[in-house]
Motif scaffolding. Structure first.
Motif, short mmCIF file in Angstrom:
data_model
loop_
_atom_site.label_atom_id
_atom_site.label_comp_id
_atom_site.label_asym_id
_atom_site.label_seq_id
_atom_site.Cartn_x
_atom_site.Cartn_y
_atom_site.Cartn_z
N PHE A 21 14.71 0.98 -9.55
CA PHE A 21 16.02 1.29 -10.11
C PHE A 21 17.15 1.26 -9.08
O PHE A 21 18.29 1.58 -9.42
N ALA A 22 16.85 0.87 -7.84
CA ALA A 22 17.88 0.79 -6.80
C ALA A 22 18.79 -0.41 -7.03
O ALA A 22 18.43 -1.41 -7.57
N GLU A 67 0.81 -1.22 0.00
CA GLU A 67 0.00 0.00 0.00
C GLU A 67 0.84 1.27 0.00
O GLU A 67 0.40 2.32 -0.45
N LYS A 68 2.08 1.17 0.52
CA LYS A 68 2.94 2.35 0.58
C LYS A 68 3.22 2.94 -0.80
O LYS A 68 3.64 4.08 -0.93
N MET A 69 2.96 2.14 -1.84
CA MET A 69 3.25 2.56 -3.20
C MET A 69 2.17 3.48 -3.76
O MET A 69 2.34 4.05 -4.83
N LEU A 70 1.07 3.65 -3.02
CA LEU A 70 -0.04 4.45 -3.53
C LEU A 70 -0.17 5.76 -2.76
O LEU A 70 0.02 5.81 -1.54
N HIS A 71 -0.52 6.82 -3.48
CA HIS A 71 -0.88 8.08 -2.85
C HIS A 71 -2.26 7.92 -2.22
O HIS A 71 -2.98 6.96 -2.51
N SER A 72 -2.66 8.87 -1.41
CA SER A 72 -3.98 8.81 -0.75
C SER A 72 -5.12 8.83 -1.77
O SER A 72 -6.21 8.33 -1.49
N ASN A 73 -4.88 9.37 -2.96
CA ASN A 73 -5.93 9.39 -3.99
C ASN A 73 -5.99 8.09 -4.81
O ASN A 73 -6.77 7.97 -5.73
N THR A 98 7.52 8.25 -8.00
CA THR A 98 8.86 8.55 -7.48
C THR A 98 9.34 7.41 -6.59
O THR A 98 10.46 6.94 -6.75
N LEU A 99 8.49 6.95 -5.69
CA LEU A 99 8.85 5.84 -4.81
C LEU A 99 9.04 4.56 -5.60
O LEU A 99 9.99 3.81 -5.36
N LEU A 100 8.17 4.31 -6.57
CA LEU A 100 8.31 3.12 -7.41
C LEU A 100 9.64 3.12 -8.15
O LEU A 100 10.35 2.12 -8.17
#
Length: 74
Positions: free
Chosen positions: A73-74, A54-60, A66-68
């Motif tokens: 790419f790390a 769930e951390k991958m989604l914005h509240s909308n 950016t996080l993805l």
């Protein structure tokens, strides 16, 4: 049919060159645009949520690209 790839860094002029090709009648495929369009499809959002949480989604409900990118790419 010939296939030409346009590559380069940010601000290198890829969009301008693609626009010239398009103006001249050449079909142009924009991978950035296709990727952005894919990231708003419900099935893609569902798969990203399943794999990254769930951390991958914005509240909308949209993907935090950016996080993805940071994770992928790390």
């Amino acid at each position: 049919m010939q296939c030409i790839g346009i590559t380069g860094g940010i601000g290198a002029g890829k969009t301008i060159i693609a626009s010239v090709f398009n103006y001249l009648g050449a079909p142009v495929f924009n991978a950035d645009e296709a990727g952005k369009n894919a990231l708003v499809q419900e099935n893609i959002i569902s798969e990203i949520r399943k794999h990254f949480g769930e951390k991958m989604l914005h509240s909308n409900g949209n993907i935090n690209t950016t996080l993805l990118a940071d994770i992928v790419f790390a």
